[in-house]
Design a protein around this motif. Sequence first.
Motif, PDB file in Angstrom:
ATOM      1  N   GLY A  37       0.612  -1.166  -0.153  1.00 22.93           N
ATOM      2  CA  GLY A  37       0.157   0.064  -0.170  1.00 22.93           C
ATOM      3  C   GLY A  37       0.711   1.275  -0.196  1.00 22.93           C
ATOM      4  N   VAL A  38       2.187   1.188  -0.284  1.00 19.58           N
ATOM      5  CA  VAL A  38       2.898   2.401  -0.279  1.00 19.58           C
ATOM      6  C   VAL A  38       3.783   2.436  -1.243  1.00 19.58           C
ATOM      7  N   GLY A  39       4.334   3.606  -1.872  1.00 19.51           N
ATOM      8  CA  GLY A  39       5.512   3.553  -2.931  1.00 19.51           C
ATOM      9  C   GLY A  39       4.765   3.485  -4.130  1.00 19.51           C
ATOM     10  N   ARG A  40       5.780   3.865  -5.110  1.00 18.55           N
ATOM     11  CA  ARG A  40       5.178   3.648  -6.419  1.00 18.55           C
ATOM     12  C   ARG A  40       4.804   2.273  -7.069  1.00 18.55           C
ATOM     13  N   TYR A  41       5.631   1.612  -6.507  1.00 17.65           N
ATOM     14  CA  TYR A  41       5.348  -0.088  -7.310  1.00 17.65           C
ATOM     15  C   TYR A  41       4.488  -0.919  -6.281  1.00 17.65           C
ATOM     16  N   ARG A  42       3.368  -1.532  -6.621  1.00 15.12           N
ATOM     17  CA  ARG A  42       2.837  -1.996  -5.651  1.00 15.12           C
ATOM     18  C   ARG A  42       2.169  -3.561  -6.228  1.00 15.12           C
ATOM     19  N   ALA A  43       2.399  -4.635  -5.358  1.00 11.13           N
ATOM     20  CA  ALA A  43       1.981  -5.886  -5.703  1.00 11.13           C
ATOM     21  C   ALA A  43       0.501  -5.993  -5.863  1.00 11.13           C
ATOM     22  N   VAL A  44       0.016  -6.669  -6.804  1.00 12.87           N
ATOM     23  CA  VAL A  44      -1.210  -6.815  -6.746  1.00 12.87           C
ATOM     24  C   VAL A  44      -1.881  -8.067  -6.354  1.00 12.87           C
ATOM     25  N   PRO A  45      -2.629  -8.021  -5.362  1.00 12.46           N
ATOM     26  CA  PRO A  45      -3.041  -9.132  -4.122  1.00 12.46           C
ATOM     27  C   PRO A  45      -3.845  -9.966  -5.092  1.00 12.46           C
ATOM     28  N   GLY A  46      -3.843 -11.408  -4.687  1.00 12.78           N
ATOM     29  CA  GLY A  46      -4.680 -12.025  -5.510  1.00 12.78           C
ATOM     30  C   GLY A  46      -6.419 -12.490  -4.982  1.00 12.78           C
ATOM     31  N   ARG A  47      -6.686 -11.797  -3.864  1.00  8.64           N
ATOM     32  CA  ARG A  47      -7.910 -12.172  -3.341  1.00  8.64           C
ATOM     33  C   ARG A  47      -9.024 -11.521  -4.238  1.00  8.64           C
ATOM     34  N   TYR A  48     -10.204 -12.408  -4.193  1.00 10.58           N
ATOM     35  CA  TYR A  48     -11.558 -12.304  -4.890  1.00 10.58           C
ATOM     36  C   TYR A  48     -12.567 -12.243  -3.868  1.00 10.58           C
ATOM     37  N   LEU A  49     -13.430 -11.239  -3.438  1.00 10.77           N
ATOM     38  CA  LEU A  49     -14.332 -11.281  -2.433  1.00 10.77           C
ATOM     39  C   LEU A  49     -15.815 -10.876  -2.987  1.00 10.77           C
ATOM     40  N   HIS A  50     -16.877 -11.459  -2.658  1.00  9.82           N
ATOM     41  CA  HIS A  50     -18.070 -10.714  -2.820  1.00  9.82           C
ATOM     42  C   HIS A  50     -18.893 -10.896  -1.406  1.00  9.82           C
ATOM     43  N   ALA A 113     -11.604  -2.250  -1.076  1.00  9.16           N
ATOM     44  CA  ALA A 113     -10.481  -2.440  -1.917  1.00  9.16           C
ATOM     45  C   ALA A 113      -9.462  -1.583  -1.726  1.00  9.16           C
ATOM     46  N   MET A 114      -8.067  -2.167  -1.795  1.00  6.58           N
ATOM     47  CA  MET A 114      -6.729  -1.418  -1.577  1.00  6.58           C
ATOM     48  C   MET A 114      -6.561  -0.631  -2.885  1.00  6.58           C
ATOM     49  N   PRO A 115      -6.046   0.679  -2.615  1.00  3.93           N
ATOM     50  CA  PRO A 115      -6.088   1.845  -3.561  1.00  3.93           C
ATOM     51  C   PRO A 115      -5.008   1.234  -4.725  1.00  3.93           C
ATOM     52  N   GLU A 116      -5.409   1.469  -5.791  1.00  2.00           N
ATOM     53  CA  GLU A 116      -4.701   1.000  -7.066  1.00  2.00           C
ATOM     54  C   GLU A 116      -4.289  -0.099  -7.423  1.00  2.00           C
ATOM     55  N   VAL A 117      -4.438  -1.259  -6.616  1.00  2.28           N
ATOM     56  CA  VAL A 117      -4.188  -2.536  -6.837  1.00  2.28           C
ATOM     57  C   VAL A 117      -5.599  -3.528  -6.953  1.00  2.28           C
ATOM     58  N   GLU A 118      -6.534  -2.913  -6.230  1.00  2.00           N
ATOM     59  CA  GLU A 118      -7.928  -3.765  -6.269  1.00  2.00           C
ATOM     60  C   GLU A 118      -8.804  -2.767  -6.832  1.00  2.00           C
ATOM     61  N   ALA A 119      -9.998  -3.344  -7.227  1.00  2.00           N
ATOM     62  CA  ALA A 119     -10.889  -2.814  -7.970  1.00  2.00           C
ATOM     63  C   ALA A 119     -12.373  -3.284  -7.443  1.00  2.00           C
ATOM     64  N   VAL A 120     -13.338  -2.483  -7.346  1.00  2.00           N
ATOM     65  CA  VAL A 120     -14.716  -3.107  -7.241  1.00  2.00           C
ATOM     66  C   VAL A 120     -15.176  -3.440  -8.558  1.00  2.00           C
ATOM     67  N   LEU A 121     -15.732  -4.526  -8.906  1.00  2.00           N
ATOM     68  CA  LEU A 121     -16.411  -4.625 -10.182  1.00  2.00           C
ATOM     69  C   LEU A 121     -17.670  -4.938 -10.226  1.00  2.00           C
ATOM     70  N   ILE A 122     -18.657  -4.354 -10.684  1.00  2.00           N
ATOM     71  CA  ILE A 122     -20.158  -4.343 -10.926  1.00  2.00           C
ATOM     72  C   ILE A 122     -20.891  -4.737 -11.999  1.00  2.00           C
ATOM     73  N   ARG A 123     -21.533  -5.514 -12.278  1.00  2.00           N
ATOM     74  CA  ARG A 123     -22.400  -5.617 -13.504  1.00  2.00           C
ATOM     75  C   ARG A 123     -23.855  -5.876 -13.255  1.00  2.00           C
ATOM     76  N   GLU A 124     -24.785  -5.372 -14.021  1.00  2.00           N
ATOM     77  CA  GLU A 124     -26.066  -5.585 -13.862  1.00  2.00           C
ATOM     78  C   GLU A 124     -26.518  -6.635 -14.942  1.00  2.00           C
ATOM     79  N   THR A 125     -27.211  -7.802 -14.436  1.00  2.00           N
ATOM     80  CA  THR A 125     -27.714  -8.781 -15.435  1.00  2.00           C
ATOM     81  C   THR A 125     -29.278  -8.863 -15.197  1.00  2.00           C
TER      82      THR A 125
END
Length: 182
Positions: A37-50, A113-125
């Motif tokens: 969570g700090v610095g210019r380069y950040r590892a992308v975590p592997g977790r998927y949550l709902h 979601a952790m800044p820059e490395v995780e996102a919230v993904l939403i879709r309407e079906t």
Amino acid sequence: MCGIPVGVDHGHVVDVDNRALMCVCRACFMLFTWEEGVGRYRAVPGRYLHDPRRPLASADWRRLGIPVGSAFFLRGESGVTAFYPSPAGATECLLDLRAWAELTEQHPLLKAAMPEVEAVLIRETPGGVECYLVPIDACYRLAGTVRMYWKGFDGGQEAHERIEEFFADVRSRSRPFDPPEG
Ligand SMILES: [Zn+2]
Ligand SMILES: [Zn+2]
């Protein structure tokens, strides 16, 4: 990053300054995981949550003002930005920030979601709204799928099949979210 060739199964690091994703070897990945969570380069975590206990309603989704059926939400230094996958790649779109802030109060997954490395993904079906916390590289994978396969106005059958495959994969990886108490 260090010049060692990476295998098929490798981790990713985000270059925060350029919002770019880099393929890295195991050692580089571990190095940037330690500095979470700090610095210019950040590892992308592997977790998927709902969050099966707090599903989003279609009305919630529409309040965000996104003109398409799916989008991902990325938190950076300057706040939340919404993108949608389009034939041109990941495209930034206008987001009703007040509606977003209100929604995050009732749906803690949206702000986990952790800044820059995780996102919230939403879709309407037709069956309801799906909402996941995913690694940012998954969003780029979705955007790449749409860019590669989308044809014409409605995308065509192959694009829709690939997108369904993508969401089936996300669904199968997702674990229930446990919000921090308090
Ligand atoms: Zn890669
Ligand atoms: Zn390396």
